[in-house]
Design an enzyme around this catalytic site. Structure first.
Site, PDB file in Angstrom:
ATOM      1  N   ASN A 134      -6.501  12.545 -11.136  1.00 43.57           N
ATOM      2  CA  ASN A 134      -7.201  12.889 -12.373  1.00 43.57           C
ATOM      3  C   ASN A 134      -7.014  14.382 -12.610  1.00 43.57           C
ATOM      4  O   ASN A 134      -6.468  15.086 -11.755  1.00 43.57           O
ATOM      5  CB  ASN A 134      -8.678  12.485 -12.319  1.00 43.57           C
ATOM      6  CG  ASN A 134      -9.395  13.168 -11.172  1.00 43.57           C
ATOM      7  OD1 ASN A 134      -9.429  14.394 -11.090  1.00 43.57           O
ATOM      8  ND2 ASN A 134      -9.931  12.370 -10.259  1.00 43.57           N
ATOM      9  N   VAL A 186      -6.127   4.563  -5.696  1.00 41.20           N
ATOM     10  CA  VAL A 186      -4.987   5.026  -4.896  1.00 41.20           C
ATOM     11  C   VAL A 186      -5.161   6.504  -4.527  1.00 41.20           C
ATOM     12  O   VAL A 186      -4.730   6.948  -3.448  1.00 41.20           O
ATOM     13  CB  VAL A 186      -3.657   4.730  -5.641  1.00 41.20           C
ATOM     14  CG1 VAL A 186      -3.453   5.591  -6.851  1.00 41.20           C
ATOM     15  CG2 VAL A 186      -2.485   4.824  -4.690  1.00 41.20           C
ATOM     16  N   ASP A 187      -5.812   7.253  -5.368  1.00 46.64           N
ATOM     17  CA  ASP A 187      -6.087   8.679  -5.111  1.00 46.64           C
ATOM     18  C   ASP A 187      -6.904   8.823  -3.819  1.00 46.64           C
ATOM     19  O   ASP A 187      -6.539   9.599  -2.915  1.00 46.64           O
ATOM     20  CB  ASP A 187      -6.863   9.228  -6.318  1.00 46.64           C
ATOM     21  CG  ASP A 187      -6.925  10.748  -6.366  1.00 46.64           C
ATOM     22  OD1 ASP A 187      -6.297  11.387  -5.511  1.00 46.64           O
ATOM     23  OD2 ASP A 187      -7.608  11.279  -7.274  1.00 46.64           O
ATOM     24  N   TYR A 224      -8.579   3.441 -14.835  1.00 46.47           N
ATOM     25  CA  TYR A 224      -8.330   3.901 -16.218  1.00 46.47           C
ATOM     26  C   TYR A 224      -8.013   2.765 -17.200  1.00 46.47           C
ATOM     27  O   TYR A 224      -7.794   3.016 -18.387  1.00 46.47           O
ATOM     28  CB  TYR A 224      -7.238   4.975 -16.239  1.00 46.47           C
ATOM     29  CG  TYR A 224      -7.715   6.338 -15.771  1.00 46.47           C
ATOM     30  CD1 TYR A 224      -9.057   6.579 -15.472  1.00 46.47           C
ATOM     31  CD2 TYR A 224      -6.820   7.404 -15.623  1.00 46.47           C
ATOM     32  CE1 TYR A 224      -9.487   7.830 -15.041  1.00 46.47           C
ATOM     33  CE2 TYR A 224      -7.243   8.661 -15.207  1.00 46.47           C
ATOM     34  CZ  TYR A 224      -8.576   8.872 -14.916  1.00 46.47           C
ATOM     35  OH  TYR A 224      -8.992  10.115 -14.500  1.00 46.47           O
ATOM     36  N   ASP A 270       0.870  -1.174   0.000  1.00 48.15           N
ATOM     37  CA  ASP A 270       0.000   0.000   0.000  1.00 48.15           C
ATOM     38  C   ASP A 270       0.910   1.228   0.000  1.00 48.15           C
ATOM     39  O   ASP A 270       1.677   1.423   0.944  1.00 48.15           O
ATOM     40  CB  ASP A 270      -0.862  -0.059   1.272  1.00 48.15           C
ATOM     41  CG  ASP A 270      -1.727   1.165   1.459  1.00 48.15           C
ATOM     42  OD1 ASP A 270      -1.615   2.133   0.681  1.00 48.15           O
ATOM     43  OD2 ASP A 270      -2.519   1.155   2.415  1.00 48.15           O
ATOM     44  N   ILE A 271       0.802   2.045  -1.018  1.00 46.19           N
ATOM     45  CA  ILE A 271       1.744   3.166  -1.169  1.00 46.19           C
ATOM     46  C   ILE A 271       1.594   4.194  -0.051  1.00 46.19           C
ATOM     47  O   ILE A 271       2.548   4.923   0.246  1.00 46.19           O
ATOM     48  CB  ILE A 271       1.603   3.811  -2.571  1.00 46.19           C
ATOM     49  CG1 ILE A 271       2.880   4.534  -2.972  1.00 46.19           C
ATOM     50  CG2 ILE A 271       0.389   4.715  -2.647  1.00 46.19           C
ATOM     51  CD1 ILE A 271       2.951   4.920  -4.430  1.00 46.19           C
ATOM     52  N   GLY A 298      -5.689   0.857 -13.043  1.00 50.17           N
ATOM     53  CA  GLY A 298      -6.885   0.503 -12.279  1.00 50.17           C
ATOM     54  C   GLY A 298      -8.116   0.999 -13.010  1.00 50.17           C
ATOM     55  O   GLY A 298      -8.480   0.488 -14.071  1.00 50.17           O
TER      56      GLY A 298
END
Ligand code: AR6
Length: 180
Positions: free
Chosen positions: A30, A39-40, A131, A16-17, A129
């Site tokens: 985006n 993730v955003d 996109y 997990d970043i 993901g």
């Protein structure tokens, strides 16, 4: 796994970043910069309101972040001091210059990191993901862009590719091995 390119360590791991210990993490954002899913969403949730406030200030100054470009904010409550937000391309059967746009995400992010004298940076698998960019093709572009960049720019000492799923982890490991 890890590999060394000149003075830079390239690392592939699964995780997990938002838990990254490095100085900077990259957000697959985006063009609105106002947050979203994937993730955003995870980065904004973990980093807190300070990140969104800065994104709004940037938007008010420059408008949307065009696809392939990058902006920098604080890391808020994250371990990372900075978040670089880049807007990846939506996959449209490769008919919309997606490879060039995805490459620009990596190069513009690294250029901005250099400007801020950032020494270590974690990337997610941008666009793969929501996109829907094919993972294999996206990994090829990510690795080639980053490896080419660090061959000629020595400031960044560690680049992590933080894969969230096993497919991406395997693809990145295979490709990194093949590059060595
Ligand atoms: N840590 C690391 N990687 C993650 C995490 C996490 N916590 N969560 C998901 N991933 P995505 P995109 C992986 O969908 O395709 C958002 O709504 C995920 O498995 O986050 O670039 C934005 O606001 C995948 O491999 O981003 C945009 O509207 C990778 O991160 C849109 O989604 C990217 O998946 C961007 O779509």
């Amino acid at each position: 796994m890890e590999a060394r390119i000149n003075s830079t360590i390239i690392e592939v791991l699964k995780g997990d970043i938002t838990q990254s210990q490095l100085e900077c993490i990259v957000n697959a954002a985006n063009t609105s910069l106002l947050g979203g899913g994937g993730v955003d969403g995870a980065i904004h949730r973990a980093g807190g309101k300070e990140i969104l406030d800065e994104c709004i200030r940037i938007r008010n100054k420059q408008g949307n972040c065009p696809v392939g470009e990058a902006v920098i904010t604080t890391g808020g409550k994250l371990k990372a001091k900075f978040v670089i937000h880049t807007a990846g391309p939506v996959w449209n059967n490769g008919e919309n210059n997606e490879p060039e746009k995805l490459r620009n995400c990596y190069i513009n992010t690294l250029s901005l990191a250099m400007l801020y004298e950032i020494r270590s940076i974690s990337f997610p698998n941008i666009s793969t993901g929501i996109y829907r960019y094919p993972k294999d093709q996206a990994a090829e572009i990510a690795l080639k862009s980053v490896l080419d960049f660090v061959k000629t720019n020595s400031g960044i000492k560690r680049v992590q590719f933080v894969c969230f799923d096993e497919d991406n982890e395997r693809i990145y490991q295979e490709k990194l091995k093949a590059y060595l």
